[in-house]
Design an enzyme around this catalytic site. Structure first.
Site, PDB file in Angstrom:
ATOM      1  CE  LYS A 110       1.908 -11.720  -5.563  1.00 32.05           C
ATOM      2  NZ  LYS A 110       1.539 -10.232  -5.159  1.00 32.05           N
ATOM      3  CB  SER A 118       4.112 -10.812   2.885  1.00 36.61           C
ATOM      4  OG  SER A 118       3.781 -11.910   2.205  1.00 36.61           O
ATOM      5  CB  ALA A 141       7.589  -3.044  -0.999  1.00 40.67           C
ATOM      6  CG  ASN A 144       5.118 -15.964   0.864  1.00 40.72           C
ATOM      7  OD1 ASN A 144       5.553 -15.638  -0.531  1.00 40.72           O
ATOM      8  ND2 ASN A 144       4.185 -15.426   1.260  1.00 40.72           N
ATOM      9  N   GLY A 199       0.924  -0.861   0.298  1.00 38.53           N
ATOM     10  CA  GLY A 199       0.256  -0.003  -0.163  1.00 38.53           C
ATOM     11  C   GLY A 199       0.768   1.081  -0.050  1.00 38.53           C
ATOM     12  CG  ASN A 255       0.579 -12.020  -1.833  1.00 35.51           C
ATOM     13  OD1 ASN A 255       0.760 -11.687  -2.542  1.00 35.51           O
ATOM     14  ND2 ASN A 255       0.814 -12.167  -0.234  1.00 35.51           N
ATOM     15  CG  ASN A 274       2.762 -15.455  -3.116  1.00 35.44           C
ATOM     16  OD1 ASN A 274       4.125 -14.916  -3.240  1.00 35.44           O
ATOM     17  ND2 ASN A 274       1.506 -14.749  -2.819  1.00 35.44           N
TER      18      ASN A 274
END
Length: 309
Positions: free
Chosen positions: A185, A257, A134, A193, A18, A108, A189
Site C-alpha cells: 500500500k 489524502s 473516502a 499521493n 475514522g 498510512n 501511496n
C-alpha cells in the site's frame, strides 16, 4: 439498519477513514465515540454523522468529542490520526485507556504500529491495512467513493474483531503477511499521493493523460520502492506495477489524502510516504531520485499552503 452485538469503540482521529469505519460500526449498533476536530465534532453532536456511501446515505447517531480522554472505557480504539501525529496522539490518550483496550492502527505508512507499541507497551497494538476511498466533504459529512476493506495482523483477538467488522459491513480479513501488505500500500501511496497533491487532480484524471509519460513516472517510483523494500527484507510482488496502474480504475474520482490535506492548508503525511522511501533508501545506501524529487516538491508546496492557510 444493521444491528449486531454491542462493543464500545473509540475513534482517535475522526477524519475520513475514522468517520467511515466508526460510522459503519455505529450504524451496526455499537457504542462509538469519534474524537476529532472541533468543526466536525460540533456538526456531529448537532446532527449526527452524515455517512454518504455508494449504497446508502444516512445520518448516524454517534457520540463525538474533541478530548483524548473520550477513549476511556473503550474496548477498541481505531487509531486513525495522521502519521505525523502518531506519538503526540498516543501520549495524549495513554492515561485514559482501559487496561484491556486494543488499539488498531488504521494509518498510512509501514511503521506506525511499532511506534504506537513503543508508547503503549501495556496494550495490544494491531497494524491494519486500510483500502478505502473516502473524504470529509464538510463538517460531520464523510463521502465514501469506493472500496473499504481492512486487513488485520493476527492475534488472539483478531478473529473476533474481524467478525465484528464484517458484520458491520466492513470487509475484513486476518493475514500473516500484513507487513508485506503495508509495504504494497505504501508503494501505491508513493505513486499517487504526490502526483494528486501537486496537481489537485483525481486518480482517473492523472492516468488519463496520453500526451504525458505518467505511466513511466509511476513505474520509476515503483521501481525505487521495490529496491528499497527488497533491501529492507520485504519481497513485494512484481505485479505491483499492474496494481498501481489498476488503482485509478477502481477509484477514478478519488484525490489522495495528501491532496486533501494541502487543499485544506494542512500538513500532509508525505514524510511518511515518499519521504520514508528516501530516508530508508539513504540508510541502506540506495539512491531514490524520483521519490526525493516528489517529496521535495510536495514539502515546498506544503510550506506555502500551510503558511497561507
Amino acid at each position: 439498519m444493521l444491528k449486531t452485538g454491542h462493543t464500545k469503540i473509540a475513534v482517535m482521529g475522526a477524519g475520513a477513514v475514522g468517520c467511515y469505519n466508526g460510522g459503519m460500526l455505529a450504524r451496526a449498533g455499537h457504542e462509538v465515540v469519534l474524537i476529532g476536530r472541533p468543526a466536525h465534532v460540533q456538526a456531529i453532536q448537532a446532527q449526527g454523522l452524515l455517512l454518504q456511501t455508494q449504497s446508502f446515505t444516512e445520518r448516524v447517531a454517534v457520540a463525538a468529542s474533541t478530548e483524548p480522554s473520550a477513549v476511556q472505557g473503550a474496548q477498541w480504539v481505531l487509531f486513525c490520526v495522521k502519521s505525523t501525529d502518531t506519538e503526540s496522539a498516543a501520549r495524549a490518550m495513554a492515561p485514559h485507556l482501559d487496561p484491556g483496550a486494543i488499539v488498531l492502527s488504521l494509518q498510512n505508512g509501514v511503521d506506525n504500529a511499532e511506534r504506537l507499541q513503543a508508547l503503549l507497551p501495556q496494550h495490544l497494538v494491531l497494524p491494519a491495512v486500510v483500502y478505502v476511498a473516502a473524504e470529509m466533504a464538510g463538517p460531520g459529512h464523510v463521502l465514501h467513493r469506493g472500496r473499504g476493506e481492512l486487513v488485520l495482523a493476527p492475534s488472539p483477538a483478531s478473529a473476533d474483531i474481524a467478525a465484528t467488522l464484517q458484520a458491520a459491513g466492513i470487509p475484513t480479513q486476518v493475514s500473516d503477511d500484513v507487513a508485506r501488505a503495508l509495504w504494497s500500500k505504501l508503494v501505491l501511496n508513493c505513486a499517487y499521493n504526490p502526483l494528486s497533491a501537486l496537481t489537485q487532480l483525481s486518480y482517473g484524471e492523472i492516468v488519463l493523460s496520453p500526451d504525458l509519460p505518467v505511466a513511466q513516472v509511476m513505474d520509476d517510483i515503483v521501481r525505487e520502492c521495490l529496491v528499497v523494500a527488497r533491501a529492507s527484507g520485504v519481497e513485494l510482488p512484481e505485479n505491483l506495477y499492474d496494481s498501481v496502474r489498476q488503482l485509478a480504475a477502481s477509484m477514478p474520482t478519488q484525490t489522495s489524502s495528501t491532496a486533501q490535506d494541502l487543499a485544506r492548508g494542512r500538513r500532509s503525511e508525505i514524510d511518511h510516504l515518499n519521504g520514508f522511501i528516501v530516508r530508508r533508501g539513504a540508510a541502506l545506501g540506495l539512491d531514490t531520485p524520483v521519490n526525493r524529487l516528489l517529496h521535495t516538491l510536495v514539502r515546498l508546496l506544503e510550506k506555502r499552503v500551510v503558511q497561507n492557510g
